[in-house]
Design an enzyme around this catalytic site. Structure first.
Site, PDB file in Angstrom:
ATOM      1  N   LYS A   1       1.199  -1.062   0.556  1.00  0.00           N
ATOM      2  CA  LYS A   1      -0.157  -0.007   0.586  1.00  0.00           C
ATOM      3  C   LYS A   1       0.905   1.588   0.457  1.00  0.00           C
ATOM      4  CE  LYS A   1      -3.554   2.412   0.628  1.00  0.00           C
ATOM      5  NZ  LYS A   1      -4.605   2.347   2.070  1.00  0.00           N
ATOM      6  N   VAL A   2       0.506   1.938  -0.750  1.00  0.00           N
ATOM      7  CA  VAL A   2       1.730   3.344  -0.933  1.00  0.00           C
ATOM      8  C   VAL A   2       0.971   4.578  -1.418  1.00  0.00           C
ATOM      9  CG1 VAL A   2       3.844   1.879  -1.680  1.00  0.00           C
ATOM     10  CG2 VAL A   2       1.744   2.375  -3.303  1.00  0.00           C
TER      11      VAL A   2
ATOM     12  N   HIS B   1      -5.695  10.850   7.591  1.00  0.00           N
ATOM     13  CA  HIS B   1      -6.187  10.060   7.887  1.00  0.00           C
ATOM     14  C   HIS B   1      -6.721  10.663   8.738  1.00  0.00           C
ATOM     15  CE1 HIS B   1      -2.727   7.230   5.521  1.00  0.00           C
ATOM     16  NE2 HIS B   1      -2.165   7.486   7.177  1.00  0.00           N
TER      17      HIS B   1
ATOM     18  N   THR C   1       0.198  11.923  -1.682  1.00  0.00           N
ATOM     19  CA  THR C   1      -0.377  12.573  -2.392  1.00  0.00           C
ATOM     20  C   THR C   1      -1.011  14.146  -1.402  1.00  0.00           C
ATOM     21  OG1 THR C   1      -1.560  10.233  -3.375  1.00  0.00           O
ATOM     22  CG2 THR C   1      -2.727  12.381  -3.073  1.00  0.00           C
ATOM     23  N   ALA C   2      -0.793  13.497  -0.394  1.00  0.00           N
ATOM     24  CA  ALA C   2      -0.909  14.505   0.511  1.00  0.00           C
ATOM     25  C   ALA C   2      -0.435  15.997   0.391  1.00  0.00           C
ATOM     26  CB  ALA C   2      -1.293  14.624   2.226  1.00  0.00           C
TER      27      ALA C   2
END
Length: 281
Positions: free
Chosen positions: A56-57, A152, A108-109
């Site tokens: 998961k990336v 998150h 991405t953030a």
């Protein structure tokens, strides 16, 4: 499919919810998994070094890893109304020349933040420092940085730190593009071969659907790894980040991924994607 695979994903509720059935041998015909838990900045580095079969990336790291890894069309995190937030101690402050903490420069953030700042912060922000995401809100609260980019479950808890949401990166992205927000991707080694990649995608999709069919089955696993998170927050987290795009990226999902990486490449933040870089087996 019978041999074991090495997989790394985060301990966050959306990942443990999605992979619970597969990780516990409940998906018929799926390979057994040797699971490593690691935060997204760590798994991004693992992908760049080619260390695991499945990871998961962040979508933001794809331009650096797609030669070795293929993007699976399911299992990841996209959505609407779920973007990163920029937090400050006081409402409405300018970030021009200010120090901002971010969870990773290969996230991405971070890409969404840089695209927002290019439009919203004349003259640009000042220093950008990388901190583990669980340290960012305390750093803002204690005045060690001027602002923090959070991801998150921090969307649901930042007010407990007395902080204010200055801007919503996802809201800016959705308003300017109309596309969902691409956050986390599932990638697998291309060397596994096209047939195996299709089988892995099927296993991930089945694991997602099994989680939806019986949410209670994964609850103990989710809470065990949720870092003392309130169960209600864990439920909010899952509800926000596990959605139709987790089951299948679809046309809108692929458009969002390519749109983000194309815009980021235009700003010089990532290498440009090749025409077929996102193609699946």
């Amino acid at each position: 499919m019978s041999d074991r695979l090495d997989i790394a994903y985060s301990p966050c509720p959306n990942d443990t919810f999605v992979f619970h059935a597969w990780a516990h041998g409940m998906v018929p015909g799926a390979p057994e998994l040797d699971v490593t838990f690691a935060d997204i900045d760590v798994t991004n580095g693992m992908a760049e070094r080619g260390e695991f079969d499945v990871l998961k990336v962040s979508y933001a790291v794809l331009p650096w890893v797609l030669d070795e890894y293929a993007l699976l069309p399911c299992g990841g995190a996209l959505g609407r109304g779920c973007g990163p937030l920029v937090l400050t101690r006081e409402p409405g402050v300018s970030l021009a020349g200010r120090t901002v903490a971010v969870p990773s420069e290969r996230s991405t953030a971070y890409l969404l933040f840089r695209l927002w700042a290019a439009a919203a912060v004349p003259g640009g922000v000042g220093e950008v420092v990388v901190l583990p995401f669980h340290e960012i809100m305390p750093a803002v609260r204690d005045g060690r940085v001027d602002a923090g980019l959070v991801i998150h479950e921090a969307r649901f808890t930042y007010q407990e730190y007395g902080l204010h949401a200055l801007a919503d990166m996802g809201e800016h992205w959705e308003t300017t593009t109309g596309l969902p927000i691409p956050l986390g991707a599932i990638v697998a080694k291309r060397s596994l071969g096209p047939a195996r990649l299709r089988e892995l995608a099927a296993a991930a999709r089945t694991s997602v659907r099994m989680a939806w069919d019986d949410p209670a089955a994964s609850r103990a696993y989710v809470l065990e790894h949720a870092q003392e998170m309130d169960p209600a927050v864990a439920d909010q987290h899952i509800g926000l980040y596990v959605n139709e795009f987790t089951a299948d990226l679809g046309e809108a999902g692929y458009a969002a991924v390519r749109g983000l990486l194309t815009r980021a490449a235009g700003e010089g933040l990532v290498p440009p994607l090749g025409r077929d870089a996102l193609a699946f087996a």
